[in-house]
Motif scaffolding. Structure first.
Motif, PDB file in Angstrom:
ATOM      1  N   THR A 158       0.839  -1.210   0.000  1.00 16.94           N
ATOM      2  CA  THR A 158       0.000   0.000   0.000  1.00 16.94           C
ATOM      3  C   THR A 158       0.861   1.241   0.000  1.00 16.94           C
ATOM      4  O   THR A 158       0.564   2.236  -0.718  1.00 16.94           O
ATOM      5  N   LYS A 159       1.967   1.168   0.787  1.00 17.67           N
ATOM      6  CA  LYS A 159       2.876   2.325   0.835  1.00 17.67           C
ATOM      7  C   LYS A 159       3.551   2.513  -0.507  1.00 17.67           C
ATOM      8  O   LYS A 159       3.779   3.653  -0.964  1.00 17.67           O
ATOM      9  N   GLU A 160       3.911   1.436  -1.157  1.00 17.96           N
ATOM     10  CA  GLU A 160       4.527   1.525  -2.480  1.00 17.96           C
ATOM     11  C   GLU A 160       3.553   2.166  -3.473  1.00 17.96           C
ATOM     12  O   GLU A 160       3.948   2.994  -4.315  1.00 17.96           O
ATOM     13  N   ALA A 161       2.303   1.793  -3.378  1.00 23.62           N
ATOM     14  CA  ALA A 161       1.287   2.375  -4.278  1.00 23.62           C
ATOM     15  C   ALA A 161       1.122   3.867  -4.021  1.00 23.62           C
ATOM     16  O   ALA A 161       0.943   4.676  -4.954  1.00 23.62           O
ATOM     17  N   GLU A 162       1.215   4.238  -2.738  1.00 24.49           N
ATOM     18  CA  GLU A 162       1.106   5.654  -2.401  1.00 24.49           C
ATOM     19  C   GLU A 162       2.275   6.435  -2.982  1.00 24.49           C
ATOM     20  O   GLU A 162       2.116   7.584  -3.427  1.00 24.49           O
ATOM     21  N   VAL A 163       3.466   5.826  -2.962  1.00 22.15           N
ATOM     22  CA  VAL A 163       4.633   6.515  -3.529  1.00 22.15           C
ATOM     23  C   VAL A 163       4.439   6.724  -5.024  1.00 22.15           C
ATOM     24  O   VAL A 163       4.736   7.796  -5.588  1.00 22.15           O
ATOM     25  N   GLN A 164       3.929   5.692  -5.692  1.00 20.54           N
ATOM     26  CA  GLN A 164       3.718   5.801  -7.130  1.00 20.54           C
ATOM     27  C   GLN A 164       2.634   6.828  -7.464  1.00 20.54           C
ATOM     28  O   GLN A 164       2.720   7.558  -8.463  1.00 20.54           O
ATOM     29  N   ALA A 165       1.634   6.917  -6.612  1.00 18.17           N
ATOM     30  CA  ALA A 165       0.512   7.813  -6.905  1.00 18.17           C
ATOM     31  C   ALA A 165       0.728   9.231  -6.395  1.00 18.17           C
ATOM     32  O   ALA A 165      -0.057  10.136  -6.737  1.00 18.17           O
ATOM     33  N   ALA A 166       1.724   9.448  -5.596  1.00 17.17           N
ATOM     34  CA  ALA A 166       1.951  10.769  -5.005  1.00 17.17           C
ATOM     35  C   ALA A 166       2.431  11.749  -6.059  1.00 17.17           C
ATOM     36  O   ALA A 166       3.084  11.363  -7.032  1.00 17.17           O
ATOM     37  N   PRO A 167       2.123  13.025  -5.888  1.00 13.42           N
ATOM     38  CA  PRO A 167       2.650  14.052  -6.795  1.00 13.42           C
ATOM     39  C   PRO A 167       4.165  14.046  -6.765  1.00 13.42           C
ATOM     40  O   PRO A 167       4.790  13.556  -5.815  1.00 13.42           O
ATOM     41  N   GLU A 168       4.742  14.572  -7.761  1.00 15.56           N
ATOM     42  CA  GLU A 168       6.207  14.558  -7.866  1.00 15.56           C
ATOM     43  C   GLU A 168       6.840  15.257  -6.689  1.00 15.56           C
ATOM     44  O   GLU A 168       7.904  14.831  -6.206  1.00 15.56           O
ATOM     45  N   ASN A 169       6.203  16.337  -6.220  1.00 15.32           N
ATOM     46  CA  ASN A 169       6.789  17.073  -5.098  1.00 15.32           C
ATOM     47  C   ASN A 169       6.779  16.228  -3.814  1.00 15.32           C
ATOM     48  O   ASN A 169       7.651  16.388  -2.949  1.00 15.32           O
ATOM     49  N   ASP A 170       5.803  15.325  -3.682  1.00 15.95           N
ATOM     50  CA  ASP A 170       5.705  14.522  -2.452  1.00 15.95           C
ATOM     51  C   ASP A 170       6.347  13.142  -2.588  1.00 15.95           C
ATOM     52  O   ASP A 170       6.407  12.383  -1.603  1.00 15.95           O
ATOM     53  N   GLN A 171       6.820  12.798  -3.755  1.00 15.67           N
ATOM     54  CA  GLN A 171       7.377  11.456  -3.953  1.00 15.67           C
ATOM     55  C   GLN A 171       8.638  11.222  -3.115  1.00 15.67           C
ATOM     56  O   GLN A 171       8.873  10.108  -2.621  1.00 15.67           O
TER      57      GLN A 171
END
Length: 399
Positions: A200-213
């Motif tokens: 789930t955390k990996e998916a959040e990283v992929q889906a996060a905006p570039e500034n929050d990645q």
């Protein structure tokens, strides 16, 4: 052994039977850790409770995971160590060896009152054998009293140790079972991390905006690092559980040894020591009887010797007296010898007289012959003087 010590030994026997009657529980199947999926409702609740102790954002909660289970066990261990820190090693065994050595040092040869003291013993002024034996017996009795009292102290100490080992064993077994719950909780948490949280955390990283990645990626790395820390902690708990399982039979072995030693001490106090004292008392009585018998034997021997000596002396003196009584004033042999000597003397005197008479007669013949020869010589000399005239002879007075 005094009556008081014997009573204490009898009282301790009940305590020995009590500790020997304790049956400690056995650990479950070796290495059996029930997973959360396989656990029943009560065990599952306990596993989830320990899972709640894990805070993946708090490193300390991961490092100290499962340490609370060891707190009570550590308190008992420290209490036992505090009690034995300054205790000598093996005092009860030394006491048993001491009492055996004391009894074995008793020499039966020293009971012989007729044994002559050696030159060395006389030089050192050592006591006669029986006096030395009596002193030795008193010393042994004192040693037995002191050692039995010392053994009682060791027995009580060992009984307390056995009870403490009972508690230690129970707490160690509880800690062993508690570790199984923590291991199950850790493995369930790892499974949860690998199955849902980290993906789930990996998916959040992929889906996060570039500034929050970047921030999300750092959180993912921290989560994975915490997950690895938890995996290492679970592995350490498994190792600890294995060592704990190995310590259980060790505790039982030490406890069984203590129980055996307590039983041996109690048996020595209740049975062996009184038996030794009885044997020693018999030895003294036997020695005194032997000494009395020897005195009676010596008296009888002296009486027999006096009777024999008196009879022999009476016979010798009676013979001497009777012989003197039957003798005359002069012994016939002495008279006979004196008579023979007198006859010999007379015969010798007569023989000497006859020899003297014969010598005198022969001497007279010789004198006559010499006188005749002298007259003839003088006559011849006178005739020659008268015929020649110039030869003067020597005048013979009265011629």
């Amino acid at each position: 052994m005094s009556t008081e010590i014997q009573k204490k030994a009898q009282d301790a026997l009940a305590m020995v039977e009590e500790v020997n009657a304790v049956i400690l529980p056995e650990p479950g199947e070796a290495g059996a850790v029930i997973s959360l999926e396989e656990a029943d409702a009560p065990v599952g609740t306990e596993i989830r409770k320990r899972m709640d102790e894990i805070d993946m954002g708090d490193t300390n909660s991961i490092v100290s995971f499962g340490s609370a289970a060891q707190a009570e066990l550590q308190e008992i261990s420290q209490s036992m160590l505090q009690g034995v820190r300054n205790k000598d090693v093996g005092p009860a065994g030394d006491s048993l060896r001491g009492i055996v050595t004391t009894i074995r040092g008793f020499s039966v040869s020293e009971l012989d009152v007729r044994r002559e003291r050696t030159w060395w013993e006389k030089l050192l002024g050592r006591a006669a054998p029986f006096a030395k034996f009596t002193a030795r017996f008193e010393q042994v009795q004192g040693q037995i009293d002191r050692i039995t009292d010392d053994l009682l102290k060791h027995e009580h100490t060992l009984l307390k140790d056995i009870k403490s080992l009972d508690m230690l064993y129970e707490k160690t077994l509880a800690f062993y079972d508690e570790l199984a719950l923590y291991i199950a909780a850790g493995e369930a948490k790892l499974k949860e991390l690998d199955g849902s949280i980290i993906p789930t955390k990996e998916a959040e990283v992929q889906a996060a905006p570039e500034n929050d990645q970047v921030m999300k990626a750092q959180e993912l790395r921290d989560l994975r690092a915490a997950r690895d820390d938890l995996e290492r902690r679970v592995h350490d708990l498994k190792l600890t559980r294995q060592v704990t399982m190995q310590s259980l039979p060790s505790i039982r072995l030490v406890q069984e040894n203590d129980k055996s030693l307590v039983t041996k001490i109690n048996s020595t106090l209740v049975n062996t020591v009184p038996l030794w004292e009885t044997q020693l008392a018999q030895a003294v009585t036997i020695q005194r009887s032997a000494e009395a018998a020897a005195a009676v034997r010596d008296a009888n021997d002296l009486t027999n010797e006096l009777l024999t000596a008196n009879a022999r002396n009476l016979r010798e003196s009676n013979k001497m007296i009777r012989e003197e009584m039957e003798r005359g004033v002069f012994d016939i042999e002495a008279v006979k010898q004196a008579n023979a000597d007198l006859i010999g003397t007379i015969e010798e005197s007569l023989q000497i007289a006859d020899e003297g008479k014969a010598r005198r007669a022969k001497a007279e013949e010789e004198l006559k012959k010499m006188e005749a020869e002298l007259r003839d010589t003088l006559a011849s000399a006178k005739a020659r003087r008268d015929g020649v005239g110039d030869n003067a002879g020597t005048a013979v007075p009265g011629a």
